[in-house]
Design an enzyme around this catalytic site. Structure first.
Site, PDB file in Angstrom:
ATOM      1  CD  GLU A  58      -2.987  -0.818  -0.076  1.00 58.94           C
ATOM      2  OE1 GLU A  58      -3.027   0.299  -0.631  1.00 58.94           O
ATOM      3  OE2 GLU A  58      -3.650  -1.781  -0.485  1.00 58.94           O
ATOM      4  CB  CYS A 214     -14.738   2.996 -13.306  1.00 61.34           C
ATOM      5  SG  CYS A 214     -15.675   4.516 -13.154  1.00 61.34           S
TER       6      CYS A 214
END
Ligand code: SF4
Length: 422
Positions: A58, A214
């Protein structure tokens, strides 16, 4: 209590939330990319090791593309497979492995936090998003939510750039996506939507959707697993239907596409920038970017013939805090705007005398050219000079750390991409 946001910007139907979770997870199970940190999170039985593996990924993925991170991640996990191993590493080693990945303070803070877990938390990672954020330096709300949901199965949402894009489109949120009203609303929505039994997969699925379907500029709405829940797409379809009716000369009602119908809605596009011709890419709307600061630095590549016959170059270490902390670079100094070449040379010669103890004549510096490197907030130009030395020089150890390196050693050192360009 503040008034709830207008219904068009909410998921209020439990049946729709269930359907969205089901559709998104089914798509993720079929289409997710095979990534090393996902494999580790799925197979590692030890909770601390799992959390550490997710944490590293992350942090690396903040501001950096997946394709770039994979190799860095694999090398990092091979070198420091556990928190304990990382806690024992030196900052020099961390910077060396991080070289080229950018935003160097990420690696440094990751290591500082690992040391804290080992020395103050008995080597055990905090077990909730709240504690992760509270106890670990450099771990913000997003990273804490990602670690807790993926590693421990805590039902907590995440909001990163990809999630912002998807949620703003699903619920036609067109106000500035960095405004507190929008950010608060997106976190509330992410927490409400997250699947209770598979929170980690759900969060990764939402991010994966933003990264692969998207997408900001060219979303693939036709292939989207949640298109039936997407209000931005519905609005586009309405407009298209209206346009074709008009073309056929059929009388039809003007579609209601202006806003959610609530005057002064803090989540709708501002009245001065209404829905345009961009279709779903009207969302999310970003605030105008700040212009990066312009900076110029005179830098000098000092070169000598080493004792083994190979050419060597002088590098000095940057301070341990601030931009590019602890990294090595060619000696140089910042230039004021509008400084002429003669003054630059003189300033650089004085600087070399002060920092490396070298009696350099300004006229001996040869101008090579300029190198431009854009950091996130600085448009940096390096004015590059070179100075071959024909005798050995000994550097004063009392001054800033410096060393001579061959070209090969230079590339293997903790140096920034900007210096490699130089
Ligand atoms: Fe994004 Fe299009 Fe899917 Fe809506 S339908 S979520 S805009 S890809």
């Amino acid at each position: 209590a503040p008034a709830p946001p207008p219904a068009p910007h909410l998921f209020s139907d439990p049946a729709e939330i269930d359907a969205l979770r089901r559709d998104l997870l089914a798509w993720y199970d079929k289409c997710k990319r095979d990534l090393p940190w996902r494999r580790l999170a799925a197979t590692e039985a030890d909770a601390d090791r799992r959390a550490y593996a997710v944490w590293v990924s992350e942090i690396m993925l903040q501001q950096t593309q997946v394709a770039t991170v994979i190799d860095y991640y694999n090398r990092w996990m091979q070198k420091w497979p556990t928190l304990q191993a990382l806690a024992q590493a030196s900052l020099e080693e961390v910077n060396q492995l991080w070289a080229g990945l950018g935003y160097y303070s990420r690696g440094k803070r990751l290591q500082e936090a690992a040391r804290k877990v080992v020395s103050e938390l008995a080597g055990q990672m905090p077990r909730t998003a709240e504690d992760l954020q509270k106890l670990l330096p450099g771990v913000g709300r997003y990273t804490a939510g990602a670690i807790a949901s993926i590693s421990y199965g805590q039902a907590t949402g995440v909001v990163d750039g990809n999630v912002i894009g998807v949620l703003c489109r699903l619920r036609c949120i067109g106000a500035d996506s960095s405004s507190p009203a929008v950010i608060d609303h997106l976190w509330a929505m992410a927490n409400a939507l997250v699947d209770r039994s598979r929170p980690g997969d759900f969060n990764q699925a939402l991010m994966e959707l933003g990264a692969t379907v998207c997408m900001p500029k060219a979303p693939l709405c036709g292939e989207c697993p949640v298109k039936q829940h997407c209000r931005a797409r519905r609005r586009v379809e309405k407009e298209l239907a209206f346009a074709s009716q008009k073309l056929l000369g059929k009388p039809t009602l003007v579609p209601d596409v202006e806003d959610c119908g609530v005057g002064g809605c803090p989540l709708c596009p501002p009245a001065t920038e209404p829905w345009g011709s961009l279709g779903v890419t009207n969302f999310p709307r970003k605030a105008a970017k700040k212009q990066p600061r312009v900076a110029r630095t005179a830098t000098c590549v000092l070169e000598r013939r080493g004792c083994r016959g190979a050419l060597e170059y002088l590098v000095v270490q940057r301070p341990s805090s601030g931009l590019l902390a602890g990294l090595w670079e060619f000696p140089g100094l910042p230039l004021a705007q509008g400084v002429q070449e003669e003054q630059q040379r003189q300033a650089l010669a004085d600087h070399l005398r002060a920092c490396a103890g070298l009696p350099v004549a300004a006229g001996g510096l040869q101008l090579i050219g300029e190198v431009v490197h854009v950091f996130s907030h600085i448009h940096q130009t390096y004015v590059v000079y070179s100075l071959p030395l024909d005798r050995d020089v000994t550097l004063d150890p009392a001054l800033s750390p410096s060393r001579w390196v061959t070209e090969e050693e230079f590339h293997a050192s903790a140096v920034s991409t900007a210096m490699k360009k130089v």
